[in-house]
Design a protein around this motif. Structure first.
Motif, short mmCIF file in Angstrom:
data_model
loop_
_atom_site.label_atom_id
_atom_site.label_comp_id
_atom_site.label_asym_id
_atom_site.label_seq_id
_atom_site.Cartn_x
_atom_site.Cartn_y
_atom_site.Cartn_z
N ASN A 147 0.69 -1.30 0.22
CA ASN A 147 0.02 -0.03 0.09
C ASN A 147 0.80 1.40 0.12
OD1 ASN A 147 -2.43 -1.38 0.21
ND2 ASN A 147 -2.14 -1.85 2.43
N LEU A 148 1.95 1.22 0.66
CA LEU A 148 2.61 2.52 1.00
C LEU A 148 4.25 2.37 0.35
CD1 LEU A 148 1.84 3.23 4.67
CD2 LEU A 148 0.66 4.10 2.70
N GLY A 149 4.54 1.27 -0.35
CA GLY A 149 5.94 1.20 -0.80
C GLY A 149 6.07 1.75 -2.10
N ILE A 150 7.27 2.34 -2.38
CA ILE A 150 7.78 2.90 -3.25
C ILE A 150 7.65 2.07 -4.76
CG2 ILE A 150 10.20 2.57 -3.02
CD1 ILE A 150 10.67 5.27 -4.36
N ILE A 151 7.92 0.75 -4.53
CA ILE A 151 7.98 -0.07 -5.73
C ILE A 151 6.77 -0.18 -6.38
CG2 ILE A 151 8.32 -2.42 -6.44
CD1 ILE A 151 10.99 -0.94 -5.49
N ASN A 152 5.50 -0.55 -5.49
CA ASN A 152 4.29 -0.49 -6.22
C ASN A 152 3.96 1.06 -6.78
OD1 ASN A 152 3.76 -3.02 -6.10
ND2 ASN A 152 2.84 -2.87 -3.98
N TRP A 153 4.52 1.90 -5.89
CA TRP A 153 3.99 3.27 -6.75
C TRP A 153 4.65 3.78 -8.12
CZ3 TRP A 153 7.41 7.61 -7.52
CH2 TRP A 153 6.87 8.82 -7.89
N LEU A 154 6.05 3.15 -8.04
CA LEU A 154 6.78 3.20 -9.49
C LEU A 154 6.10 2.53 -10.37
CD1 LEU A 154 10.50 3.26 -8.29
CD2 LEU A 154 9.22 4.90 -9.08
N LEU A 155 5.66 1.21 -10.06
CA LEU A 155 4.81 0.33 -11.04
C LEU A 155 3.49 0.92 -11.66
CD1 LEU A 155 5.44 -3.24 -9.38
CD2 LEU A 155 6.67 -2.05 -11.37
N SER A 156 2.92 1.55 -10.62
CA SER A 156 1.54 2.40 -11.19
C SER A 156 1.86 3.25 -12.18
CB SER A 156 0.96 2.88 -9.66
OG SER A 156 1.82 4.04 -9.18
N LEU A 157 2.97 3.89 -12.23
CA LEU A 157 3.28 5.04 -12.93
C LEU A 157 3.32 4.45 -14.53
CD1 LEU A 157 6.00 7.21 -11.33
CD2 LEU A 157 3.48 7.44 -11.19
N VAL A 158 3.57 3.39 -14.58
CA VAL A 158 3.54 2.77 -15.97
C VAL A 158 2.51 1.67 -16.20
CG1 VAL A 158 6.16 2.78 -16.26
CG2 VAL A 158 5.13 0.92 -15.08
N GLY A 159 1.46 1.75 -15.23
CA GLY A 159 0.24 1.17 -15.48
C GLY A 159 0.21 -0.24 -14.99
N ILE A 160 1.15 -0.76 -14.17
CA ILE A 160 1.07 -2.00 -13.71
C ILE A 160 0.59 -2.10 -12.25
CG2 ILE A 160 2.78 -4.04 -12.96
CD1 ILE A 160 4.85 -3.08 -14.80
N PRO A 161 -0.41 -3.24 -11.93
CA PRO A 161 -1.13 -3.04 -10.84
C PRO A 161 -0.13 -3.27 -9.62
CG PRO A 161 -1.67 -4.67 -12.32
CD PRO A 161 -0.85 -4.20 -12.89
N ALA A 162 -0.60 -2.87 -8.35
CA ALA A 162 0.27 -3.21 -7.11
C ALA A 162 0.36 -4.63 -6.98
CB ALA A 162 -0.54 -2.63 -6.06
N GLN A 163 1.53 -5.02 -6.38
CA GLN A 163 1.77 -6.55 -6.10
C GLN A 163 1.89 -6.60 -4.67
OE1 GLN A 163 1.86 -8.63 -8.70
NE2 GLN A 163 1.51 -6.99 -10.23
N GLY A 164 1.34 -7.99 -4.23
CA GLY A 164 1.60 -8.38 -2.73
C GLY A 164 2.88 -9.15 -2.63
#
Length: 305
Positions: A147-164
């Motif tokens: 929810n708060l990690g920078i990795i998922n935030w970077l992925l969201s910038l290129v349209g990749i959904p958040a990963q657990g």
């Protein structure tokens, strides 16, 4: 009489040297005695006591039970121990191969004569080794937070959904391997780079004069002469990888399910969660036997080479 005196005179230096050697051996033993006693107290005594516990039924809440011989070891020969052993093997092989390829490539690059600011790059690459594993694990746990990690935030910038990352059984072990590789590659890099710097340059120069290209020099000159360093580096890294615990404890606690549970964490779970000291000691000794066997095999290969 004169002959006997001459014989004694000839034997006197030999007897004196023998006496000096005995005296020197005695003093060596005297000076080594404190170290031997400390090692016996710190290493041998706990090791023997752990082996003693592994042969008994010992639940903390009930105290030490009767002698059961190899009963604890037999109880471990089931599906659960096979599962954690398989996870440990996958983790060990993956991190050793990945880290060696990265470390050897970087060591070759740092060893190039045309490279400038080599010391600066080396210091930067050593930084992960200087950080404690717990601090590294906490840092990556925040970075891979769903929810708060920078990795998922970077992925969201290129349209990749958040990963657990640590909650998905298909991603958890791969994520742990990535964190381990980031942390431990520095040690292999330093050892391989030191080995490359210590190699004699005469064979390399001779190969260049004979018209060998860079790949041929690497394959036929550098790798054969560097083989002892490579084997020692792999040995040390395999042993530490087999004992992986701290990253697992902080990142995943062996989960989800048991997809990232290693033998070391399994021993911790048996001893400190289920309070079964006997079985935990048995697991630890099985791991010790595996490490010793691996060490003997690689040392034999090193001697043969």
């Amino acid at each position: 009489m004169k002959s006997a005196t001459t014989s004694m005179n000839l034997r006197a230096p030999h007897l004196a040297r023998k006496g000096d050697e005995l005296s020197l051996g005695f003093y060596k033993f005297v000076f080594m005695t404190p170290t031997i006693l400390v090692m016996m107290l710190v290493v041998a005594a706990p090791l023997l006591y752990s082996f003693y516990l592994s042969l008994h039924e010992y639940i903390v809440t009930y105290g030490q039970g009767p002698f059961i011989g190899l009963g604890n070891y037999v109880l471990l020969m089931g599906r659960e121990f096979a599962g954690v052993s398989w996870v440990t093997m996958k983790l060990t092989v993956s991190v050793v191969v990945i880290e060696f390829l990265i470390a050897f490539s970087l060591a070759l690059l740092l060893n190039q004569s045309w490279l400038r600011f080599r010391e600066f790059y080396l210091v930067i690459l050593m930084l992960p080794m200087l950080m404690t594993p717990v601090a590294v694990a906490l840092m990556f746990r925040l970075m891979f937070n769903p929810n708060l990690g920078i990795i998922n935030w970077l992925l969201s910038l290129v349209g990749i959904p958040a990963q657990g990352w640590f909650g998905d059984p298909n991603l958890a072990l791969a994520t742990v391997i990535f964190v381990d590789a980031w942390t431990e590659t520095s040690l292999m890099l330093i050892m391989l780079y030191a080995g490359l710097r210590s190699l004699p340059q005469d064979p390399v120069e001779a190969a260049r004069i004979d018209g060998a290209n860079a790949w041929q020099i690497l394959r036929h000159v550098t790798l054969p002469t560097l083989r002892p360093v490579i084997l020692v580096t792999l040995l040390i890294r395999m042993i530490t990888a087999l004992k992986s615990y701290d990253l697992i404890y902080i990142l995943t606690q062996g989960g989800p399910g048991k997809t990232t549970e290693t033998i070391s964490f399994y021993a911790y779970r048996l001893g400190f969660r289920f309070l079964d000291i006997g079985q935990a000691a048995a697991v630890s000794f099985i791991l010790l036997i595996a490490v010793v066997a691996l060490t003997l095999v690689l040392l034999r290969i090193l001697r043969e080479r």
